[in-house]
Design a protein around this motif. Structure first.
Motif, short mmCIF file in Angstrom:
data_model
loop_
_atom_site.label_atom_id
_atom_site.label_comp_id
_atom_site.label_asym_id
_atom_site.label_seq_id
_atom_site.Cartn_x
_atom_site.Cartn_y
_atom_site.Cartn_z
N LEU A 101 1.92 2.03 -3.41
CA LEU A 101 1.09 2.29 -4.71
C LEU A 101 1.28 3.84 -5.00
CD1 LEU A 101 -2.14 0.38 -3.59
CD2 LEU A 101 -0.58 0.09 -5.35
N PHE A 131 -8.56 5.74 3.40
CA PHE A 131 -7.52 6.21 4.60
C PHE A 131 -7.85 7.55 5.33
CE2 PHE A 131 -4.83 3.10 2.28
CZ PHE A 131 -4.86 2.16 3.38
N PHE A 132 -8.32 8.48 4.46
CA PHE A 132 -8.52 9.72 4.92
C PHE A 132 -9.83 9.71 5.65
CE2 PHE A 132 -10.55 14.08 4.60
CZ PHE A 132 -9.35 14.80 5.00
N LEU A 157 -2.00 13.52 -9.83
CA LEU A 157 -2.70 12.78 -10.97
C LEU A 157 -3.44 13.89 -11.75
CD1 LEU A 157 -3.77 9.20 -10.19
CD2 LEU A 157 -1.81 9.98 -11.53
N VAL A 165 -6.15 3.63 -6.77
CA VAL A 165 -5.30 4.38 -5.48
C VAL A 165 -6.06 5.48 -5.06
CG1 VAL A 165 -3.20 5.08 -5.23
CG2 VAL A 165 -3.41 3.32 -6.67
N ALA A 166 -6.66 6.26 -6.03
CA ALA A 166 -7.35 7.41 -5.44
C ALA A 166 -8.43 7.22 -4.56
CB ALA A 166 -7.89 8.29 -6.59
N VAL A 196 -3.11 19.44 12.78
CA VAL A 196 -4.53 18.68 12.42
C VAL A 196 -4.69 17.43 13.07
CG1 VAL A 196 -5.00 19.72 10.18
CG2 VAL A 196 -3.51 17.55 10.23
N GLY A 197 -3.80 17.12 14.18
CA GLY A 197 -3.96 16.16 15.08
C GLY A 197 -3.08 14.99 14.80
N GLY A 198 -2.16 15.15 14.03
CA GLY A 198 -1.12 14.04 13.55
C GLY A 198 -1.71 12.88 12.99
N GLY A 199 -0.60 11.76 12.75
CA GLY A 199 -1.08 10.78 11.84
C GLY A 199 -1.39 10.93 10.47
N ILE A 200 -1.04 12.01 9.78
CA ILE A 200 -1.38 12.13 8.74
C ILE A 200 -0.51 11.41 7.63
CG2 ILE A 200 -2.46 14.42 9.05
CD1 ILE A 200 0.04 15.59 7.79
N ALA A 227 -7.05 6.61 -1.18
CA ALA A 227 -7.12 8.04 -0.46
C ALA A 227 -8.28 8.14 0.04
CB ALA A 227 -6.76 9.11 -1.47
N MET A 285 -2.90 11.79 -5.54
CA MET A 285 -4.09 12.12 -6.33
C MET A 285 -4.20 13.48 -7.10
SD MET A 285 -7.77 11.38 -4.77
CE MET A 285 -8.38 12.93 -4.16
N TRP A 345 -2.67 8.87 4.99
CA TRP A 345 -3.36 9.29 4.10
C TRP A 345 -2.55 10.26 3.03
CZ3 TRP A 345 -4.34 14.26 3.89
CH2 TRP A 345 -4.37 14.82 5.12
N LEU A 384 0.60 -1.26 -0.03
CA LEU A 384 0.00 0.01 -0.03
C LEU A 384 0.67 1.32 0.08
CD1 LEU A 384 -2.75 -1.11 2.31
CD2 LEU A 384 -2.84 -0.97 0.19
N TYR A 405 -1.13 9.21 -0.50
CA TYR A 405 -2.50 9.08 -1.51
C TYR A 405 -3.16 10.33 -2.02
CZ TYR A 405 -1.88 4.27 -0.06
OH TYR A 405 -1.77 2.86 0.54
N ILE A 406 -3.18 11.27 -0.99
CA ILE A 406 -3.87 12.61 -1.39
C ILE A 406 -2.89 13.21 -2.52
CG2 ILE A 406 -4.90 14.75 -0.68
CD1 ILE A 406 -6.50 12.84 0.44
N TRP A 427 -9.47 8.17 9.14
CA TRP A 427 -8.38 9.15 9.83
C TRP A 427 -9.15 10.22 10.39
CZ3 TRP A 427 -7.18 14.26 8.84
CH2 TRP A 427 -6.36 14.60 9.71
N LYS A 437 -9.77 11.02 14.29
CA LYS A 437 -9.03 12.43 14.67
C LYS A 437 -10.02 13.42 15.26
CE LYS A 437 -4.91 11.27 14.74
NZ LYS A 437 -4.13 11.10 15.94
N PHE A 438 -11.17 13.85 14.59
CA PHE A 438 -12.32 14.64 14.99
C PHE A 438 -13.25 14.15 15.72
CE2 PHE A 438 -10.11 16.22 10.91
CZ PHE A 438 -9.57 17.26 11.75
N ILE A 466 -8.71 10.25 -14.64
CA ILE A 466 -7.83 8.99 -14.38
C ILE A 466 -8.75 7.92 -14.42
CG2 ILE A 466 -5.98 9.97 -13.07
CD1 ILE A 466 -6.88 9.52 -10.55
N ILE A 498 2.26 5.46 -8.77
CA ILE A 498 1.43 6.66 -9.44
C ILE A 498 2.32 7.72 -9.78
CG2 ILE A 498 -0.45 8.23 -8.84
CD1 ILE A 498 -2.14 6.21 -8.16
N TYR A 508 -5.24 3.80 -11.32
CA TYR A 508 -4.98 4.99 -11.01
C TYR A 508 -5.98 5.13 -10.01
CZ TYR A 508 -0.94 5.68 -13.98
OH TYR A 508 0.29 5.23 -14.81
#
Lengths: 308, 355
Positions: A239, B142-143, A292, B135-136, A275-279, B139, A289, A282, A236, A285-286, B146, B150-151, B128, A243, B132
């Motif tokens: 990936l 995981f986001f 891309l 994979v997006a 923002v609280g850590g642990g970013i 995102a 993205m 993700w 993971l 990937y962002i 998370w 977190k909030f 895309i 990209i 591809y």
């Protein structure tokens, strides 16, 4: 400022390890057009097989545990298992799926992932094991004295090994007969077949080489964080690297790995606290993205032209 | 002999366009519905309802969502669990923060929230495709997990991030027994499945399939790619969101964001591969298969070898069988169990004379 560089270098070094896993993907994608999701499972399988052999070999041959002979014998046996696995994959799975759409092949490799994960644990057990390569994970002293930077000896050695691998593979692709055949197959299966390149052998070789890369990656990752199920998640991590770099480019995998590794660590340290850590989970990937959206084929990918 | 359509003439457009054009299918379908609505709640015990039937229905709904996106519109997604999480947490918050919020409305609103998030993460699909895009969608996976961890606002500042579903109450009737929860789930799933079935055989579904089969050609014949793709993402996420809400409210009762992890996404993907990519029936068959397989394996393993196995071996074996089955289905029957059912029906029509 020192701290910034420390984070940056740490990120770059871990990026090399990402690149190592990504390289396995690239090799297979280049030669057979299969996006092999199972690469992470192969890394896990390789590391576990290696550790498993180092545990059982002394008992079989009366060798001294932890000796050099055990290490190399285990390495050879693990490599042989990886090649066997690769050849079996080619025979049992891929050959039956020739001419299927790429998405089907991709999903087949997800199935393969699960199979390999289960297989590895069924044979060797599911315990977390340590793996000692004999390289201490401690800061290099003169760098610490001179520049006040903490750089781990282990990380640097790992990066060195990775670099040697990249160079060897690049040379192999460029100058050997097998490398030429690989590139030909990558360009066009049918044309390669028609000039007499044995496609079956080439695919077996590619999966074997990918198994070798997985073994190296597995050893380094395993020594870093223990041989455990979490190793399969290295796939993971690879990936976004792919990209960014493009699926077909070896230099892309390296550069992508460096960018992802560095930006991930920098973001975690400098943006994370707001923002609280642990970013880290993700952010790559962002990042990939958004990249891309600007350049859909990646840094070194081939531009794709659609025709009806 | 029983499965013949000879003599069934369709004399109106309505008859020609109905969902089940063959009378035996119609009778079978309504008999099945009646069985599940009337007989099952009476005869099934608590274990069957709570541990098998309700999760099967919920996963069928999630698989339906993914099938719309992947099977019909051809956009591979590895983030379905994240959209389920959005649905569950949004429903929870609507119930929590608005007084007198009706449950069904909260579920619909939760689904709409998931649809909105789905559109957001579907935007890259305009540029895309293929791996591809997969994979997006990772995102998104995981986001979202998370962000929900977190909030703390999302889980009403509970220290562990776990939410406890409020009591489900519709028009003064409290759904507390497994039977009532099962019936509620079944009703929602039935309505949404029928809607999906109708959607995929209407213009909308045809557009999705055109985009799946060849997007450039679809664009050439005048299908607006952007609208179609985003619509698929929205509808798919809506289904996943509703499934997530049901997962929290009628199945588990308490959920945490980490419960909606990548594993769950993969599970849903397997459901559609094994059940049948691009098939409504397949979503149900696949979900039932994936829910039942571990239970079945467990029983078999225990009766065959008892407790002699090393710990963890069963789960390893389960992984292996899952993997092997997926590969098997992709090689032998890429259209999954739904296709096997279809073949069986074809054979039945000709039986006992195969020519």
């Amino acid at each position: 400022m020192t701290f910034f560089f420390e984070v940056l270098i740490g990120g770059l070094l871990s990026g090399v390890l990402y690149a190592l896993v990504a390289l396995g993907f690239v090799l297979i994608f280049k030669a057979s057009g299969v996006f092999n999701f199972a690469q992470g499972a192969m890394v896990f399988f390789a590391a576990l097989t290696f550790v498993g052999f180092t545990e059982v070999l002394p008992g079989w041959f009366g060798l001294e545990p932890g000796s050099r002979a055990v290490f190399w014998l285990a390495f050879a046996l693990a490599l042989a298992s990886m090649i066997l696995l690769g050849v079996a994959t080619e025979k049992v799975v891929l050959r039956k799926l020739v001419n299927q759409p790429p998405i089907t092949l991709f999903m087949a490799t997800i199935g393969l992932t699960f199979f390999i994960e289960g297989f590895a644990q069924a044979i060797w057990g599911a315990n977390v094991r340590g793996l000692d390569l004999g390289i201490a994970d401690e800061p290099i002293l003169w760098v610490l004295d001179e520049y006040n930077l903490i750089i781990s000896k282990f990380d640097l050695t790992a990066a060195g090994i990775a670099l040697v691998m990249f160079v060897v593979l690049a040379l192999m692709f460029q100058y050997t007969k097998v490398g030429r055949a690989l590139r030909a197959v990558a360009d066009d299966h049918q044309a390669a077949l028609s000039v007499g390149i044995p496609l079956k052998h080439i695919w077996a070789i590619v999966w074997g080489v990918a198994g070798f890369v997985a073994l190296i990656a597995g050893l380094i990752w395993g020594a870093r964080s223990g041989v455990q199920f979490a190793l399969t998640f290295t796939a993971l991590k690879a990936l976004p690297v792919l990209i960014l770099g493009g699926f077909t480019s070896v230099p892309g995998a390296i550069l992508g790995g460096l960018i992802i590794g560095a930006s991930e660590k920098l973001a975690e340290v400098f943006v994370g606290p707001y923002v609280g850590g642990g970013i880290e989970s993700w952010f790559p990937y962002i990042l990939a993205m958004f990249f891309l959206l600007i350049r859909p084929e990646g840094l070194f990918g081939e531009k794709h032209i659609d025709r009806v | 002999m029983l499965y013949r359509e000879a003599g069934q003439f369709k004399t109106t457009y309505q008859e020609d366009a109905q969902i089940f054009p063959i009378r035996q299918d119609r009778i079978g379908f309504f008999a099945l519905l009646a069985f599940f609505f009337l007989v099952v709640p009476v005869v099934a015990d608590q274990y069957w309802l709570q541990a098998i039937l309700i999760p099967t229905l919920i996963f069928s709904l999630a698989a339906l969502g993914l099938n719309i996106l992947t099977g019909y519109a051809g956009q591979l997604s590895l983030g379905s669990a994240a959209f389920m999480a959005v649905g569950a947490f949004a429903t929870y918050n609507f119930m929590l923060r608005i007084d007198g919020m009706p449950f069904l409305l909260a579920v619909v609103l939760g689904g709409l929230c998931a649809a909105a998030v789905g559109i957001l993460f579907g935007l890259p699909s305009l540029r895309i495709k293929g791996f591809y895009l997969a994979v997006a969608t990772l995102a998104a996976q995981f986001f979202i997990v998370w962000a929900l961890v977190k909030f703390p606002w999302f889980s009403n500042y509970s220290s562990s991030g776990v939410i406890t579903a409020q009591e489900v109450n519709i028009l003064g009737y409290a759904f507390t027994t497994p039977e009532s929860k099962y019936l509620l789930t079944l009703a929602i799933v039935t309505v949404l499945a029928l809607a999906a079935k109708n959607m995929v055989r209407s213009t909308t579904g045809r557009k999705w399939m055109a985009v799946r089969d060849m997007d450039v050609a679809a664009e050439v014949i005048g299908i607006r790619l952007m609208r179609t793709k985003l619509q698929a993402f929205a509808v798919s996420s809506f289904y996943c969101g509703v499934a997530g809400a049901l997962y929290a409210y009628t199945y588990l009762g308490t959920v945490e964001p980490e419960g909606f992890n990548l594993d769950l996404s993969f599970k849903i993907l397997f459901m559609i591969i094994i059940g049948g990519v691009g098939s409504i029936l397949g979503s149900f068959l696949g979900a039932a298969f994936i829910v039942l397989l571990p239970i079945f394996l467990n029983v078999i393993l225990h009766s065959a070898v008892g407790e002699a196995l090393p710990p963890g071996f069963g789960s390893s074996l389960e992984l292996m069988i899952f993997g092997a089955l997926i590969i098997f289905f992709l090689i032998v029957e890429p259209h999954g169990m739904a296709r096997l059912w279809q073949i069986a029906k074809e054979k039945l029509r000709l039986w006992p004379f195969p020519h």
